[in-house]
Design an enzyme around this catalytic site. Structure first.
Site, PDB file in Angstrom:
ATOM      1  N   THR A 210       0.881  -1.174   0.000  1.00  0.00           N
ATOM      2  CA  THR A 210       0.000   0.000   0.000  1.00  0.00           C
ATOM      3  C   THR A 210       0.905   1.207   0.000  1.00  0.00           C
ATOM      4  O   THR A 210       2.052   1.120   0.396  1.00  0.00           O
ATOM      5  CB  THR A 210      -0.817   0.019   1.321  1.00  0.00           C
ATOM      6  OG1 THR A 210      -1.717  -1.069   1.319  1.00  0.00           O
ATOM      7  CG2 THR A 210      -1.604   1.306   1.507  1.00  0.00           C
ATOM      8  N   ARG A 238     -13.522  -8.175  -0.610  1.00  0.00           N
ATOM      9  CA  ARG A 238     -12.816  -7.912   0.657  1.00  0.00           C
ATOM     10  C   ARG A 238     -12.353  -6.448   0.693  1.00  0.00           C
ATOM     11  O   ARG A 238     -11.792  -5.938  -0.266  1.00  0.00           O
ATOM     12  CB  ARG A 238     -11.615  -8.846   0.776  1.00  0.00           C
ATOM     13  CG  ARG A 238     -10.727  -8.629   2.022  1.00  0.00           C
ATOM     14  CD  ARG A 238      -9.551  -7.740   1.735  1.00  0.00           C
ATOM     15  NE  ARG A 238      -8.596  -7.677   2.858  1.00  0.00           N
ATOM     16  CZ  ARG A 238      -7.585  -6.817   2.927  1.00  0.00           C
ATOM     17  NH1 ARG A 238      -7.390  -5.951   1.958  1.00  0.00           N
ATOM     18  NH2 ARG A 238      -6.773  -6.805   3.951  1.00  0.00           N
ATOM     19  N   VAL A 239     -12.608  -5.786   1.795  1.00  0.00           N
ATOM     20  CA  VAL A 239     -12.151  -4.408   1.971  1.00  0.00           C
ATOM     21  C   VAL A 239     -11.173  -4.388   3.136  1.00  0.00           C
ATOM     22  O   VAL A 239     -11.450  -4.951   4.200  1.00  0.00           O
ATOM     23  CB  VAL A 239     -13.348  -3.470   2.253  1.00  0.00           C
ATOM     24  CG1 VAL A 239     -12.862  -2.067   2.599  1.00  0.00           C
ATOM     25  CG2 VAL A 239     -14.267  -3.423   1.035  1.00  0.00           C
ATOM     26  N   ASP A 241      -8.120  -2.047   5.487  1.00  0.00           N
ATOM     27  CA  ASP A 241      -8.169  -0.866   6.355  1.00  0.00           C
ATOM     28  C   ASP A 241      -7.980   0.446   5.593  1.00  0.00           C
ATOM     29  O   ASP A 241      -8.421   1.505   6.044  1.00  0.00           O
ATOM     30  CB  ASP A 241      -7.096  -0.964   7.455  1.00  0.00           C
ATOM     31  CG  ASP A 241      -5.686  -1.144   6.895  1.00  0.00           C
ATOM     32  OD1 ASP A 241      -5.548  -1.672   5.772  1.00  0.00           O
ATOM     33  OD2 ASP A 241      -4.730  -0.764   7.586  1.00  0.00           O
ATOM     34  N   THR A 261       0.018   0.688   6.776  1.00  0.00           N
ATOM     35  CA  THR A 261       0.123  -0.366   5.770  1.00  0.00           C
ATOM     36  C   THR A 261       0.271  -1.682   6.532  1.00  0.00           C
ATOM     37  O   THR A 261       0.591  -1.678   7.717  1.00  0.00           O
ATOM     38  CB  THR A 261       1.345  -0.180   4.840  1.00  0.00           C
ATOM     39  OG1 THR A 261       2.545  -0.209   5.638  1.00  0.00           O
ATOM     40  CG2 THR A 261       1.292   1.133   4.094  1.00  0.00           C
ATOM     41  N   GLY A 264      -4.472  -5.472   7.009  1.00  0.00           N
ATOM     42  CA  GLY A 264      -5.619  -4.602   7.244  1.00  0.00           C
ATOM     43  C   GLY A 264      -6.613  -5.174   8.225  1.00  0.00           C
ATOM     44  O   GLY A 264      -7.267  -4.435   8.974  1.00  0.00           O
TER      45      GLY A 264
HETATM   46  N1  ASP Z   1      -3.397  -2.539   4.535  1.00  0.00           N
HETATM   47  C1  ASP Z   1      -3.696  -3.021   3.213  1.00  0.00           C
HETATM   48  C2  ASP Z   1      -4.879  -3.922   3.270  1.00  0.00           C
HETATM   49  O1  ASP Z   1      -5.015  -4.668   4.215  1.00  0.00           O
HETATM   50  C3  ASP Z   1      -2.611  -3.775   2.572  1.00  0.00           C
HETATM   51  C4  ASP Z   1      -1.216  -3.347   2.867  1.00  0.00           C
HETATM   52  O2  ASP Z   1      -0.991  -2.283   3.355  1.00  0.00           O
HETATM   53  O3  ASP Z   1      -0.290  -4.081   2.587  1.00  0.00           O
HETATM   54  O4  ASP Z   1      -5.628  -3.931   2.307  1.00  0.00           O
END
Ligand code: ASP
Length: 357
Positions: A210, A238-239, A241, A261, A264
């Site tokens: 991210t 899927r959503v 954070d 990041t 999530g």
């Molecule tokens: N936090 C992001 C999510 O869970 C992914 C990431 O930051 O690697 O979608």
């Protein structure tokens, strides 16, 4: 662990002694701690803080800030570089797809001076999720649009649909699909003690990624953006954070900005970004506030399948924070993370994040 340096250096304190949740309790008890603090007489900006993949984004954002532009313009211009980059397989074009081979993007923005925010989740076929999130903030009376509705909204504003799956991302997805086992995201009934479900999927192919970017502009305005293709090979819909304000991003112009990041799911159950800003309001440095968030996630993770033999989370989550005085910091559960900083005097640089383990 290196000490992040900023326009005002963050005093070093041992994390184990930091107040953590106690500080929040103290802040709750003292109403004045929750009132917006007075804006600094002399704005200390500009400063940009981003996740480790944000070196170029931070440089681009700084370029705009030095022209006197608003922090939100700056962070969006910065993250657009990463959304455009086919080699960054965690964001925008070239992002790794869901389990059906379709790229789904999540993004959020927050604009401190006007106290507004906008977000999109599970957005398909439009690479600039950050710009669509900004339009949700500016051109609707809503905060979050998802899936088909988000795509229709983006198209109404002139975004063209395009295939976001690059050949490289498709081949990675195909390798993952070819090596599927019964240890994917579809969990059978299990208890708090079950060890052998989920999280054992081939981790080398299965990763998070991210970009979070936060900035303080010359006018003292704070803004932030988090944009991602989310967890690779996720269940469609899927959503994570990133598009959830309070979890993947939070900005309070009187206090600071924070973003995340990493896993999530862990952060959605902790709403860390709003907590980090509130910990900063109650007096913690950005780094200590990020460490408090790591500690809270460690305390809240109880399912054994997610813990190692020593009871530590097997996953990582990282946080980045910037306060209105231009101080910054970052922390991760696990050692080894770095984050990008640009204070305008030199090129963007990577700074070691503090860590719990
Ligand atoms: N936090 C992001 C999510 O869970 C992914 C990431 O930051 O690697 O979608």
């Amino acid at each position: 662990m290196n000490q992040p340096s900023g326009p005002i250096r963050t005093p070093r304190r041992r994390f184990l002694q930091s107040a953590g949740l106690t500080a929040l309790t103290g802040a709750l008890a003292s109403r004045s701690a929750w009132l917006p603090t007075a804006r600094a007489q002399t704005a200390p900006g500009p400063v940009v803080v981003a996740s480790g993949n944000g070196l170029q984004a931070a440089a681009k954002a700084m370029e705009l800030l030095q022209q006197g532009r608003d922090a939100l313009d700056a962070v969006i211009a910065g993250v657009n570089l990463v959304e455009d980059d086919p080699k960054d397989n965690s964001v925008g074009y070239g992002g790794l797809p869901n389990e059906e081979g379709v790229v789904e993007l999540d993004a959020s923005v927050m604009h401190g001076p006007t106290g507004r925010g906008g977000a999109v989740a599970a957005l398909r076929n439009v690479r600039y999720a950050s710009r669509v999130a900004r339009l949700v903030m500016e051109r609707t009376d809503h905060v979050l649009l998802v899936g088909e509705g988000a795509l229709k909204f983006a198209k109404a504003h002139g975004f063209r649909e395009e295939e976001l799956l690059t050949d490289a991302a498709r081949e990675t997805w195909l390798r993952w699909k070819e090596t599927l086992s019964n240890q994917d995201d579809w969990l059978p009934p299990h208890t708090i003690d079950t060890l052998d479900v989920g999280q054992n999927v081939k981790q080398a192919l299965r990763h998070y990624g991210t970009i979070n970017c936060n900035a303080l502009d010359q006018q003292g305005g704070l803004s932030g953006c988090t944009t991602t293709s989310g967890l690779a090979f996720k269940i469609p819909g899927r959503v994570g954070d990133s598009p959830i304000l309070g979890a993947g991003l939070w900005v309070d112009n009187g206090v600071g900005a924070a973003g995340s990041t990493g896993r999530g799911e862990a952060n959605l159950l902790a709403c860390s970004s709003v907590m980090i800003v509130e910990w900063m309001r109650s007096g913690q440095s950005p780094e200590d506030a990020c460490l408090s968030a790591c500690k809270r996630i460690a305390q809240q993770t109880k399912m054994k399948r997610l813990l190692d033999e020593q009871g530590r989370p097997k996953f990582n989550v990282s946080f980045y924070a910037l306060n209105r005085r231009g101080q910054f910091g970052g922390a991760s559960l696990w050692r080894g993370m770095r984050f990008a900083v640009n204070t305008g005097e030199q090129a963007s640089r990577l700074v070691d994040a503090a860590y719990l383990y």
